[in-house]
Design a protein around this motif. Structure first.
Motif, PDB file in Angstrom:
ATOM      1  N   ARG A  24       0.827  -1.212   0.000  1.00 45.26           N
ATOM      2  CA  ARG A  24       0.000   0.000   0.000  1.00 45.26           C
ATOM      3  C   ARG A  24       0.860   1.260   0.000  1.00 45.26           C
ATOM      4  O   ARG A  24       0.600   2.209  -0.746  1.00 45.26           O
ATOM      5  N   ARG A  25       1.898   1.260   0.832  1.00 47.54           N
ATOM      6  CA  ARG A  25       2.775   2.432   0.913  1.00 47.54           C
ATOM      7  C   ARG A  25       3.493   2.674  -0.403  1.00 47.54           C
ATOM      8  O   ARG A  25       3.581   3.817  -0.860  1.00 47.54           O
ATOM      9  N   LEU A  26       3.978   1.622  -1.024  1.00 53.56           N
ATOM     10  CA  LEU A  26       4.677   1.781  -2.297  1.00 53.56           C
ATOM     11  C   LEU A  26       3.720   2.215  -3.403  1.00 53.56           C
ATOM     12  O   LEU A  26       4.095   3.015  -4.269  1.00 53.56           O
ATOM     13  N   GLU A  27       2.499   1.703  -3.390  1.00 49.35           N
ATOM     14  CA  GLU A  27       1.515   2.083  -4.408  1.00 49.35           C
ATOM     15  C   GLU A  27       1.093   3.541  -4.290  1.00 49.35           C
ATOM     16  O   GLU A  27       0.806   4.179  -5.307  1.00 49.35           O
ATOM     17  N   ARG A  28       1.067   4.070  -3.072  1.00 48.81           N
ATOM     18  CA  ARG A  28       0.718   5.482  -2.893  1.00 48.81           C
ATOM     19  C   ARG A  28       1.764   6.382  -3.534  1.00 48.81           C
ATOM     20  O   ARG A  28       1.442   7.462  -4.009  1.00 48.81           O
ATOM     21  N   GLY A  29       3.021   5.945  -3.494  1.00 49.63           N
ATOM     22  CA  GLY A  29       4.091   6.699  -4.136  1.00 49.63           C
ATOM     23  C   GLY A  29       4.575   7.916  -3.376  1.00 49.63           C
ATOM     24  O   GLY A  29       5.296   8.743  -3.930  1.00 49.63           O
ATOM     25  N   ASP A  30       4.226   8.026  -2.111  1.00 50.87           N
ATOM     26  CA  ASP A  30       4.654   9.197  -1.344  1.00 50.87           C
ATOM     27  C   ASP A  30       5.810   8.891  -0.386  1.00 50.87           C
ATOM     28  O   ASP A  30       6.078   9.654   0.524  1.00 50.87           O
ATOM     29  N   ASP A  35      13.784   5.300   1.317  1.00 48.15           N
ATOM     30  CA  ASP A  35      12.848   4.519   2.138  1.00 48.15           C
ATOM     31  C   ASP A  35      12.129   3.475   1.286  1.00 48.15           C
ATOM     32  O   ASP A  35      11.882   2.356   1.735  1.00 48.15           O
ATOM     33  N   SER A  36      11.788   3.858   0.056  1.00 56.52           N
ATOM     34  CA  SER A  36      11.125   2.918  -0.857  1.00 56.52           C
ATOM     35  C   SER A  36      11.994   1.695  -1.099  1.00 56.52           C
ATOM     36  O   SER A  36      11.504   0.561  -1.104  1.00 56.52           O
ATOM     37  N   ILE A  37      13.270   1.923  -1.304  1.00 54.96           N
ATOM     38  CA  ILE A  37      14.196   0.810  -1.540  1.00 54.96           C
ATOM     39  C   ILE A  37      14.261  -0.083  -0.305  1.00 54.96           C
ATOM     40  O   ILE A  37      14.178  -1.316  -0.411  1.00 54.96           O
ATOM     41  N   ALA A  38      14.363   0.517   0.860  1.00 54.08           N
ATOM     42  CA  ALA A  38      14.458  -0.259   2.103  1.00 54.08           C
ATOM     43  C   ALA A  38      13.190  -1.073   2.350  1.00 54.08           C
ATOM     44  O   ALA A  38      13.267  -2.259   2.691  1.00 54.08           O
ATOM     45  N   ILE A  39      12.025  -0.454   2.159  1.00 53.66           N
ATOM     46  CA  ILE A  39      10.804  -1.214   2.429  1.00 53.66           C
ATOM     47  C   ILE A  39      10.535  -2.235   1.328  1.00 53.66           C
ATOM     48  O   ILE A  39       9.936  -3.277   1.594  1.00 53.66           O
ATOM     49  N   TYR A  40      10.989  -1.964   0.123  1.00 53.28           N
ATOM     50  CA  TYR A  40      10.863  -2.967  -0.947  1.00 53.28           C
ATOM     51  C   TYR A  40      11.683  -4.206  -0.583  1.00 53.28           C
ATOM     52  O   TYR A  40      11.205  -5.336  -0.733  1.00 53.28           O
TER      53      TYR A  40
END
Length: 82
Positions: A24-30, A35-40
């Motif tokens: 959900r967080r990645l789809e929101r794109g905010d 951070d995106s790389i780490a949570i991915y």
């Protein structure tokens, strides 16, 4: 930011919920790029963890053989491929 729970301590349901939250967080794109790389990466690890837990659960499922008179005659491993 708090340290994530080690995968070995996560039951399937909590790991799946965390994975869904990451998606959900990645789809929101905010989320900032770093951070995106780490949570991915965390999401990939969670996915593998969930798959492993599912495989273990499938290995434990058994099919009970019932005789014509309705009595259990034994168990055989579930054939997951059929």
């Amino acid at each position: 930011m708090t340290e994530p729970t080690p995968l070995t301590d996560l039951p399937f349901e909590k790991a799946l919920a965390e994975l869904e939250d990451i998606v959900r967080r990645l789809e929101r794109g905010d989320v900032p790029l770093e951070d995106s790389i780490a949570i991915y990466e965390r999401g990939e690890a969670l996915k593998k963890h969930c798959e492993g837990l599912l495989k273990k659960a499938e290995a434990r499922i058994e099919k009970i053989n019932i005789s014509p008179d309705g009595k259990a005659t034994g168990v055989t491993p579930l054939d997951v491929d059929s």
